[in-house]
Design a protein around this motif. Structure first.
Motif, PDB file in Angstrom:
ATOM      1  N   GLU A  98       1.068  -1.026   0.179  1.00 16.48           N
ATOM      2  CA  GLU A  98      -0.246   0.119   0.338  1.00 16.48           C
ATOM      3  C   GLU A  98       1.146   0.939  -0.127  1.00 16.48           C
ATOM      4  OE1 GLU A  98      -2.581   0.505  -0.491  1.00 16.48           O
ATOM      5  OE2 GLU A  98      -3.609  -1.702  -0.912  1.00 16.48           O
ATOM      6  N   ARG A  99       1.438   1.461   0.966  1.00 16.70           N
ATOM      7  CA  ARG A  99       2.743   2.512   0.595  1.00 16.70           C
ATOM      8  C   ARG A  99       3.901   2.632  -0.693  1.00 16.70           C
ATOM      9  NH1 ARG A  99       5.021   3.721   6.725  1.00 16.70           N
ATOM     10  NH2 ARG A  99       3.090   3.636   7.675  1.00 16.70           N
ATOM     11  N   VAL A 100       3.987   1.629  -1.494  1.00 17.29           N
ATOM     12  CA  VAL A 100       4.419   1.747  -2.481  1.00 17.29           C
ATOM     13  C   VAL A 100       3.480   2.680  -3.168  1.00 17.29           C
ATOM     14  CG1 VAL A 100       5.530   0.177  -4.624  1.00 17.29           C
ATOM     15  CG2 VAL A 100       6.336  -0.030  -1.747  1.00 17.29           C
ATOM     16  N   LYS A 101       2.419   1.750  -3.238  1.00 14.58           N
ATOM     17  CA  LYS A 101       1.632   2.745  -4.532  1.00 14.58           C
ATOM     18  C   LYS A 101       0.899   3.816  -4.330  1.00 14.58           C
ATOM     19  CE  LYS A 101      -1.173  -2.083  -4.891  1.00 14.58           C
ATOM     20  NZ  LYS A 101      -2.798  -2.885  -4.886  1.00 14.58           N
ATOM     21  N   GLU A 102       1.258   4.438  -2.873  1.00 12.10           N
ATOM     22  CA  GLU A 102       0.008   5.807  -3.535  1.00 12.10           C
ATOM     23  C   GLU A 102       1.741   6.345  -3.147  1.00 12.10           C
ATOM     24  OE1 GLU A 102      -0.123   5.806   1.883  1.00 12.10           O
ATOM     25  OE2 GLU A 102      -1.725   4.939   1.261  1.00 12.10           O
ATOM     26  N   ALA A 103       3.693   6.271  -2.544  1.00 11.40           N
ATOM     27  CA  ALA A 103       4.346   6.453  -3.105  1.00 11.40           C
ATOM     28  C   ALA A 103       4.213   6.773  -5.338  1.00 11.40           C
ATOM     29  CB  ALA A 103       5.116   5.901  -2.330  1.00 11.40           C
ATOM     30  N   LEU A 104       4.581   5.651  -5.395  1.00 10.89           N
ATOM     31  CA  LEU A 104       3.707   5.435  -6.716  1.00 10.89           C
ATOM     32  C   LEU A 104       3.096   6.691  -8.049  1.00 10.89           C
ATOM     33  CD1 LEU A 104       5.241   2.094  -7.627  1.00 10.89           C
ATOM     34  CD2 LEU A 104       6.791   4.106  -7.887  1.00 10.89           C
TER      35      LEU A 104
END
Length: 84
Positions: free
Chosen positions: A35-41
């Motif tokens: 989820e954090r990677v999706k938010e960052a990207l």
């Protein structure tokens, strides 16, 4: 014949419960990381491959046209220089 030792049975139950808890924590950590990677990207401005290829083709055509116009200007300048 199996002996029923309540201490060993309790330790086995405790180990099974701990293994289940560790598996659950691992799964939750993995999901939180995704989820954090999706938010960052998701906040970044990426273009699709189709958009990139379209702009690349437009730039190539513009470069070809600019080269053709540059050659034409050089030819016209040469004609003008020859008339003088």
């Amino acid at each position: 014949m199996q002996s029923e030792n309540p201490i060993i049975a309790d330790l086995v139950k405790l180990a099974n419960a701990a293994a289940g808890t560790v598996a659950g924590v691992t799964r939750e950590a993995r999901e939180a990381g995704r989820e954090r990677v999706k938010e960052a990207l998701g906040g970044m401005d990426f273009v699709s491959r189709e958009e990139f290829d379209a702009v690349k083709d437009m730039a190539a055509r513009a470069r070809s046209e600019a080269d053709a116009l540059s050659a034409r200007v050089a030819m016209l300048e040469a004609r003008l220089a020859a008339k003088d």
